[in-house]
Scaffold this active site. Structure first.
Site, PDB file in Angstrom:
ATOM      1  N   SER A  43     -88.504  55.215 -14.650  1.00 53.45           N
ATOM      2  CA  SER A  43     -88.721  53.812 -14.290  1.00 53.45           C
ATOM      3  C   SER A  43     -89.089  53.611 -12.828  1.00 53.45           C
ATOM      4  O   SER A  43     -89.667  52.577 -12.479  1.00 53.45           O
ATOM      5  CB  SER A  43     -87.467  52.988 -14.608  1.00 53.45           C
ATOM      6  OG  SER A  43     -86.345  53.483 -13.900  1.00 53.45           O
ATOM      7  N   ASP A 346     -82.065  44.948  -9.385  1.00 52.29           N
ATOM      8  CA  ASP A 346     -81.387  44.656 -10.653  1.00 52.29           C
ATOM      9  C   ASP A 346     -80.126  45.480 -10.870  1.00 52.29           C
ATOM     10  O   ASP A 346     -79.591  45.525 -11.966  1.00 52.29           O
ATOM     11  CB  ASP A 346     -82.349  44.855 -11.825  1.00 52.29           C
ATOM     12  CG  ASP A 346     -82.862  46.284 -11.926  1.00 52.29           C
ATOM     13  OD1 ASP A 346     -82.396  47.156 -11.154  1.00 52.29           O
ATOM     14  OD2 ASP A 346     -83.735  46.543 -12.778  1.00 52.29           O
ATOM     15  N   HIS A 349     -82.543  49.474  -9.866  1.00 51.74           N
ATOM     16  CA  HIS A 349     -83.824  49.647  -9.184  1.00 51.74           C
ATOM     17  C   HIS A 349     -83.871  48.804  -7.912  1.00 51.74           C
ATOM     18  O   HIS A 349     -83.098  47.864  -7.751  1.00 51.74           O
ATOM     19  CB  HIS A 349     -84.968  49.263 -10.118  1.00 51.74           C
ATOM     20  CG  HIS A 349     -84.893  49.931 -11.454  1.00 51.74           C
ATOM     21  ND1 HIS A 349     -84.296  49.332 -12.552  1.00 51.74           N
ATOM     22  CD2 HIS A 349     -85.320  51.150 -11.865  1.00 51.74           C
ATOM     23  CE1 HIS A 349     -84.360  50.156 -13.588  1.00 51.74           C
ATOM     24  NE2 HIS A 349     -84.974  51.263 -13.198  1.00 51.74           N
TER      25      HIS A 349
END
Length: 403
Positions: A43, A346, A349
């Site tokens: 990610s 978040d 991240h």
């Protein structure tokens, strides 16, 4: 007697000096000799692959606001409010943002292709399952990404010679990958000693992928280490304790989690040193994500962040604004007014503002080893030396046969 200018050595010296002159004139264009970016990872580098792979009735959190709010003004599948490190690297190189490979129709992959998938692991999910570590987000591990790249070559570049030229002149981003192998274990509260047992397997998998790409012609790799995960709002929430000895008194991070990241990063760098000796003609750059991010938590005000850098911008609940059952992108979860004031987006991240500073530290600062600009210069030199390239290819073939 031949003139000095006719000697190959003098020609090389003149070329190096002229290249250095051009480089010093315009530092912003120092890396434009790369023709494309090829990316693998999770990610941290996913520009939309998990979104493209997902069932329309079961979309990932990155498909919903407020993801993408800052730069794109809509969700793109990136796990941030805006651009990622790979995006800033592409901009620095003068390329368009690198499109995701999976589920992306009519994309132009001439200047780059991205196989990174959010939730991806370095190790196979079956390997982790055998050890009681559950990976449920995606089965697109590093080996699957690499296989997708290999199988797509006829469409990406055509002939074998064109493909080799593409790979030789690409900046290959090998990650970040491996972080989820540890995340999934630590989120299940596996003992850190048990998690450490995964390290040699993760590193061997990354090393094997680099070797395979070297044998395909890869010449320049950017290989990131792990972040200082002791600053992650998710871990600070999960492992919250009344034992003050476990926290850094200055920053509030969990020291033992950062110790684990440092342990992994040290082992990874040792492996990269071994690969450099095996393939001296290949530029293998270690991207020091750990220290590039660490400074933002240690001196947040210096970099324009608020004095409480640990809580997440987007989230709900507790000291760190994070809840595993009500995460960013879910209905009713609030987010901050100004993400640029936060490091943590978040809970897992980072914000675009943080990723920008990390990228600048890699491209212009001390967090790329060896420095990024010299790697670009080496790539330019190799492109100009066709005879030496043939010799190196023979050495490369011998090295690949030994693996």
């Amino acid at each position: 007697m031949a003139s000095l200018d006719s000697l190959p050595a003098m020609k090389l010296v003149r070329f190096i000096l002229s290249t250095l002159l051009v480089t010093s004139v315009n530092s912003q264009t120092q890396c434009r000799n790369f023709k494309s970016i090829i990316s693998f990872g999770d990610s941290i580098a996913d520009t939309g692959n998990l979104l493209g792979l997902s069932d329309p009735n079961d979309l990932p959190a990155s498909a919903f606001p407020p993801y993408g709010e800052t730069f794109f003004h809509h969700p793109t599948g990136r796990y941030s409010d805006g651009r990622l490190i790979i995006d800033f690297i592409a901009e620095f190189l003068g390329f368009p943002l690198v499109p995701p490979f999976y589920g992306c129709q009519n994309a132009n992959f001439k200047k780059g292709v991205n196989f990174a998938v959010a939730g991806a692991t370095a190790l196979e999910p079956s390997f982790l399952e055998e050890r009681g570590i559950h990976s449920t987000i995606t089965n697109v591990s590093l080996s699957v990404q690499l296989r997708s790249f290999t199988e797509s070559l006829p469409n990406l570049c055509g002939s074998p010679s064109d493909c080799r030229d593409m790979i030789e002149n690409a900046l290959i981003l090998m990650g970040e990958i491996g972080g989820n192998d540890y995340n999934f274990a630590l989120f299940q509260r596996k003992p850190v000693k048990e998690v450490e047992e995964l390290v040699p397997f993760v590193i061997a998998t990354i090393s094997s992928a680099i070797t395979e790409l070297v044998c395909m012609g890869g010449r320049t790799f950017l290989v990131p280490g792990n972040f200082p995960i002791g600053y992650s709002a998710s871990y600070l929430t999960l492992y919250k304790t009344s034992n003050k000895e476990e926290y850094d008194p200055l920053t509030g991070c969990l020291k033992w989690l950062n110790d684990f990241s440092e342990y992994y990063n040290k082992q990874l760098q040792e492996e990269l040193n071994g690969l450099r000796k095996l393939y001296p003609h290949v530029n293998i750059i270690y991207a020091d994500y750990y220290n590039a991010l660490l400074r933002l938590f240690q001196e947040p005000a210096k970099f324009g962040f608020m004095n409480r850098p640990l809580p997440a911008c987007c989230g709900v609940g507790g000291s760190y604004n994070f809840n595993f059952s009500r995460r960013c992108g879910s209905v009713g979860v609030e987010y901050c007014d100004d993400p640029s004031q936060y490091v943590n987006y978040d809970g897992i991240h980072m914000t675009e503002a943080a990723y920008r500073l990390i990228s600048e530290g890699l491209l212009k600062g001390p967090y790329a080893i060896p420095p990024f600009k010299w790697s670009c210069l080496s790539s330019e030199i190799m492109n100009k030396m066709s005879l030496d390239t043939q010799i190196l290819d023979e050495q490369l073939l011998q090295g690949c046969l030994k693996v």
